[in-house]
Design a protein around this motif. Structure first.
Motif, mmCIF file in Angstrom:
data_model
loop_
_atom_site.group_PDB
_atom_site.id
_atom_site.type_symbol
_atom_site.label_atom_id
_atom_site.label_comp_id
_atom_site.label_asym_id
_atom_site.label_seq_id
_atom_site.Cartn_x
_atom_site.Cartn_y
_atom_site.Cartn_z
ATOM 1 N N SER A 1 0.844 -1.191 0.000
ATOM 2 C CA SER A 1 0.000 0.000 0.000
ATOM 3 C C SER A 1 0.881 1.243 0.000
ATOM 4 O O SER A 1 2.100 1.151 -0.107
ATOM 5 N N THR A 2 0.251 2.403 0.146
ATOM 6 C CA THR A 2 1.015 3.647 0.217
ATOM 7 C C THR A 2 1.862 3.713 1.480
ATOM 8 O O THR A 2 2.768 4.531 1.579
ATOM 9 N N LEU A 3 1.584 2.869 2.456
ATOM 10 C CA LEU A 3 2.392 2.794 3.674
ATOM 11 C C LEU A 3 3.581 1.851 3.512
ATOM 12 O O LEU A 3 4.413 1.744 4.401
ATOM 13 N N GLY A 4 3.648 1.130 2.411
ATOM 14 C CA GLY A 4 4.734 0.192 2.158
ATOM 15 C C GLY A 4 4.254 -1.237 2.158
ATOM 16 O O GLY A 4 3.056 -1.514 2.128
ATOM 17 N N TYR B 1 13.325 4.267 1.297
ATOM 18 C CA TYR B 1 13.818 4.753 0.007
ATOM 19 C C TYR B 1 14.837 5.859 0.256
ATOM 20 O O TYR B 1 14.569 6.790 1.021
ATOM 21 N N ASN C 1 6.550 7.114 10.463
ATOM 22 C CA ASN C 1 6.950 7.613 9.146
ATOM 23 C C ASN C 1 7.840 8.832 9.301
ATOM 24 O O ASN C 1 7.605 9.698 10.136
ATOM 25 N N MET D 1 9.022 4.634 5.897
ATOM 26 C CA MET D 1 7.611 4.416 6.215
ATOM 27 C C MET D 1 7.545 3.227 7.163
ATOM 28 O O MET D 1 7.945 2.120 6.801
ATOM 29 N N ASN E 1 3.547 -2.174 8.683
ATOM 30 C CA ASN E 1 3.968 -1.776 7.336
ATOM 31 C C ASN E 1 5.375 -1.200 7.390
ATOM 32 O O ASN E 1 5.752 -0.551 8.367
#
Length: 128
Positions: A31-34, A62, A106, A79, A58
């Motif tokens: 997901s957008t959280l990893g 990067y 995060n 994240m 999660n």
């Protein structure tokens, strides 16, 4: 990374220790959280209502370093989150209400520095 590893080990251990007939579910997700993992276990209650407890974690990392127009840029994204939720199914069907809490780890660190010790902005030169 250490917190996510401990969480993941805890989730796998809890799933292995739980009774197999209790219909415990483990899910992997992106997901957008990893990348993440979910552990879902039902809580038996009287009546037609159904209640689940969900624990998830999660993680995504990067790093990027580059030079753009004489500016050296360095960015790090981490994240990392862990959640505990309860899912209530009041009609016994697929409709449910969820409530719970998340720990949000995060973080983003970003810096830009001029390569030659000065930079130009809107036609004016500035010393870094």
């Amino acid at each position: 990374m250490k917190i996510f590893s401990i969480t993941l080990i805890g989730l796998v251990g809890a799933a292995a220790a739980h009774n197999c007939t209790a219909q415990v579910a483990i899910g992997l997700k992106a997901s957008t959280l990893g990348a993440g993992v979910d552990l879902v276990a039902p809580i038996p209650i009287a009546g037609q209502e159904k209640l689940n407890v969900r624990v998830n974690g999660n993680y995504f990392s990067y790093d990027r370093t580059d030079t753009y127009s004489d500016i050296h840029a360095d960015a790090k994204l981490r994240m990392n989150s862990v959640g505990v939720l309860a899912d209530w199914f009041p009609t016994g069907g697929s409709f449910h209400v969820s409530a719970g809490a998340y720990w949000n780890g995060n973080k983003i660190d970003a810096a830009g520095k001029p390569v030659n010790g000065s930079y130009t902005f809107n036609g004016s030169s500035y010393t870094a």
